[in-house]
Design a protein around this motif. Structure first.
Motif, PDB file in Angstrom:
ATOM      1  N   THR A 277       0.845  -1.207   0.000  1.00 10.63           N
ATOM      2  CA  THR A 277       0.000   0.000   0.000  1.00 10.63           C
ATOM      3  C   THR A 277       0.878   1.254   0.000  1.00 10.63           C
ATOM      4  O   THR A 277       0.637   2.209  -0.749  1.00 10.63           O
ATOM      5  N   LEU A 278       1.892   1.240   0.857  1.00  5.07           N
ATOM      6  CA  LEU A 278       2.781   2.410   0.942  1.00  5.07           C
ATOM      7  C   LEU A 278       3.495   2.644  -0.392  1.00  5.07           C
ATOM      8  O   LEU A 278       3.637   3.790  -0.849  1.00  5.07           O
ATOM      9  N   ASP A 279       3.911   1.559  -1.028  1.00  6.08           N
ATOM     10  CA  ASP A 279       4.589   1.685  -2.335  1.00  6.08           C
ATOM     11  C   ASP A 279       3.627   2.233  -3.385  1.00  6.08           C
ATOM     12  O   ASP A 279       4.001   3.074  -4.218  1.00  6.08           O
ATOM     13  N   LEU A 280       2.390   1.754  -3.335  1.00  7.42           N
ATOM     14  CA  LEU A 280       1.393   2.179  -4.325  1.00  7.42           C
ATOM     15  C   LEU A 280       1.108   3.681  -4.206  1.00  7.42           C
ATOM     16  O   LEU A 280       1.109   4.408  -5.208  1.00  7.42           O
ATOM     17  N   ILE A 281       0.896   4.163  -2.977  1.00  4.42           N
ATOM     18  CA  ILE A 281       0.570   5.587  -2.841  1.00  4.42           C
ATOM     19  C   ILE A 281       1.794   6.465  -3.122  1.00  4.42           C
ATOM     20  O   ILE A 281       1.653   7.555  -3.673  1.00  4.42           O
ATOM     21  N   ALA A 282       2.976   5.970  -2.778  1.00  2.00           N
ATOM     22  CA  ALA A 282       4.182   6.764  -3.086  1.00  2.00           C
ATOM     23  C   ALA A 282       4.354   6.890  -4.599  1.00  2.00           C
ATOM     24  O   ALA A 282       4.718   7.946  -5.117  1.00  2.00           O
ATOM     25  N   SER A 283       4.055   5.796  -5.318  1.00  5.43           N
ATOM     26  CA  SER A 283       4.191   5.820  -6.780  1.00  5.43           C
ATOM     27  C   SER A 283       3.122   6.715  -7.406  1.00  5.43           C
ATOM     28  O   SER A 283       3.380   7.454  -8.358  1.00  5.43           O
ATOM     29  N   PHE A 284       1.908   6.639  -6.839  1.00  3.18           N
ATOM     30  CA  PHE A 284       0.816   7.503  -7.328  1.00  3.18           C
ATOM     31  C   PHE A 284       1.197   8.968  -7.133  1.00  3.18           C
ATOM     32  O   PHE A 284       1.090   9.788  -8.053  1.00  3.18           O
ATOM     33  N   GLN A 285       1.663   9.293  -5.925  1.00  6.26           N
ATOM     34  CA  GLN A 285       2.040  10.688  -5.642  1.00  6.26           C
ATOM     35  C   GLN A 285       3.122  11.160  -6.609  1.00  6.26           C
ATOM     36  O   GLN A 285       3.065  12.270  -7.153  1.00  6.26           O
ATOM     37  N   GLN A 286       4.102  10.284  -6.834  1.00 14.64           N
ATOM     38  CA  GLN A 286       5.195  10.680  -7.739  1.00 14.64           C
ATOM     39  C   GLN A 286       4.666  10.948  -9.160  1.00 14.64           C
ATOM     40  O   GLN A 286       5.091  11.896  -9.819  1.00 14.64           O
ATOM     41  N   ALA A 287       3.717  10.116  -9.607  1.00 21.81           N
ATOM     42  CA  ALA A 287       3.173  10.301 -10.957  1.00 21.81           C
ATOM     43  C   ALA A 287       2.434  11.633 -11.062  1.00 21.81           C
ATOM     44  O   ALA A 287       2.562  12.355 -12.063  1.00 21.81           O
ATOM     45  N   VAL A 288       1.671  11.983 -10.026  1.00 19.92           N
ATOM     46  CA  VAL A 288       0.933  13.265 -10.044  1.00 19.92           C
ATOM     47  C   VAL A 288       1.930  14.428 -10.067  1.00 19.92           C
ATOM     48  O   VAL A 288       1.831  15.345 -10.891  1.00 19.92           O
ATOM     49  N   VAL A 289       2.890  14.362  -9.160  1.00 23.43           N
ATOM     50  CA  VAL A 289       3.847  15.465  -9.022  1.00 23.43           C
ATOM     51  C   VAL A 289       4.658  15.646 -10.307  1.00 23.43           C
ATOM     52  O   VAL A 289       4.845  16.765 -10.796  1.00 23.43           O
ATOM     53  N   GLN A 290       5.118  14.522 -10.851  1.00 21.94           N
ATOM     54  CA  GLN A 290       5.917  14.587 -12.081  1.00 21.94           C
ATOM     55  C   GLN A 290       5.127  15.269 -13.207  1.00 21.94           C
ATOM     56  O   GLN A 290       5.648  16.126 -13.913  1.00 21.94           O
ATOM     57  N   ASP A 291       3.863  14.924 -13.311  1.00 29.36           N
ATOM     58  CA  ASP A 291       3.029  15.502 -14.361  1.00 29.36           C
ATOM     59  C   ASP A 291       2.844  17.012 -14.143  1.00 29.36           C
ATOM     60  O   ASP A 291       2.940  17.800 -15.087  1.00 29.36           O
TER      61      ASP A 291
END
Ligand code: KG4
Ligand code: ZN
Length: 384
Positions: A277-291
């Motif tokens: 779960t922690l990996d999933l939300i960290a990856s989601f956050q990174q995708a939003v921020v990168q965009d």
């Protein structure tokens, strides 16, 4: 000039007293988070009722903290849109009635314009306090990123006539989200995983314990305007990663546990999140921020502008701040954010934006009304 600002577009009832568009004498924000958290999002009907309850005490408290009475106020600035119509109407009618009964000028402010002015206001205060910050100069590419909005603007200012040398601000919208706002995506992912409301701050904190490179969501592709945004696909991609897996049961357990605790600490919550779960939300956050970072820098490149402003609730995000700071440093671009208290909804930003409108002679009358949809910097012919 003392401007009383009033903001009630979503789920915060806010009032502030700002002197000369440059100094906050008082800023009071009554949050409705406890009302809405059990629903995982803002319930419009409840929001209006909470605004009705809070508006008078919040305005009174702002005056008390500023050590003034309503008679000392020189003008009233209220948010006229965009936002929840029932919520907007509470602040707007209250502000309008105050201005009319006190015989003071009234001005309506676009909420997005308020978020942009939060950057300028904070920068003025920092500089006046002798902090070693550069000048938040214009023109600037501004990313307004919150629970209701994700838009890029070209913001400039021109002096008006020599008789009235006040800056007149101009806004041109370069792009906007076609579906969910970035903050809305944070909130919906947090709701899906039973992490709490609002989702942005909790995902921000928990993501520090996850591996942001564990899930590759790929780049968000946009047809047409490359400065538009879209976050609903990413939110759905998270849903697909969760559906039919062990993460669903884990989220349901968390949901049940959350109902039994009043205010869970971050450590308690983290203890109930698997590494997946922690990996999933960290990856989601990174995708939003990168965009957000990529599209903002693309706007800078296409407009030849030297300053970047990032504002709105999501501007509190620690990864977003870090990535903007690093990328802008690499490119020699000054980047400015308001402090967290001025990034999220507040009335100081409304008073500051209203001050400049008043200086150039703008006045609203009894006909001032609220608009749920209220575009900023969009030519009428372009509006859909
Ligand atoms: O500007 P704001 O107070 O209200 C709107 O105009 O929408 O923004 C609220 C939004 C919420 O969606 C919240 O989850 C998000 O800002 N937010 C964050 C963070 N703090 C607040 N999102 C990501 N990271 C944060 N640290
Ligand atoms: Zn806002």
């Amino acid at each position: 000039m003392l401007v009383l600002g009033i903001e009630s577009s979503c789920d915060e009832t806010a009032a502030a007293v700002v002197a000369n568009g440059a100094r906050i004498c008082a800023s009071v924000v009554a949050s409705q988070v406890l009302t809405h958290e059990k629903y995982g999002g803002v319930v419009p009907e409840l929001a209006s009722r909470e605004h009705l309850r809070a508006i008078e005490p919040v305005v009174d408290e702002a005056c008390q903290r500023a050590e003034i009475t309503l008679r000392d106020v020189d003008a009233v600035a209220v948010t006229e849109g965009p936002g929840l119509i029932g919520s907007l109407l509470v602040g707007l009618v209250y502000g309008k009635t105050l201005a009319l009964s006190l015989g003071k000028p009234l001005v309506g402010v676009n909420h997005l314009e308020g978020h942009i002015h939060a950057v300028l206001l904070e920068n003025k205060m920092d500089r006046a306090a002798g902090k070693p910050v550069g000048e938040a100069g214009l023109p600037a590419i501004t990313l307004v990123v919150s629970g209701g909005h994700t838009s890029l603007f070209y913001v400039s200012a021109a002096s008006t006539t020599t008789q009235q040398p006040a800056p007149q601000f101009h806004y041109r919208q370069l792009g906007q989200t076609r579906d969910d706002a970035a903050g809305e995506a944070f909130d919906k992912v947090a709701k899906l995983l039973a992490l709490g409301y609002p989702g942005g701050p909790v995902i921000d904190k928990l993501s520090r314990f996850g591996n942001a490179n564990s899930v590759d969501f790929g780049r968000i592709k946009m047809r047409g305007n490359p400065l538009d945004f879209s976050f609903s696909g990413l939110k759905t991609a998270v849903l697909y990663r969760v559906r039919g897996t062990e993460l669903v049961r884990e989220a349901e357990e968390r949901r049940a546990w959350r109902r039994t605790v009043n205010k869970p600490t971050l450590d308690d919550l983290r203890a109930r999140c698997s590494q997946a779960t922690l990996d999933l939300i960290a990856s989601f956050q990174q995708a939003v921020v990168q965009d957000l970072v990529e599209r903002t820098l693309a706007a800078v490149e296409s407009s030849n502008v030297a300053n970047v402003f990032v504002t709105g609730g999501v501007a509190c995000n620690s990864l977003l701040r870090r990535q903007f700071t690093d990328r802008c440093k690499d490119q020699g671009l000054p980047v400015f954010f308001p402090s967290p208290a001025l990034s999220t909804d507040n009335a100081a930003m409304i008073a500051a934006a209203g001050y400049y409108k008043l200086l150039v002679g703008e006045r609203a009358g009894v006909s001032l009304t609220a608009h749920a949809s209220f575009p900023l910097g969009v030519e009428k012919t372009q509006r859909v």
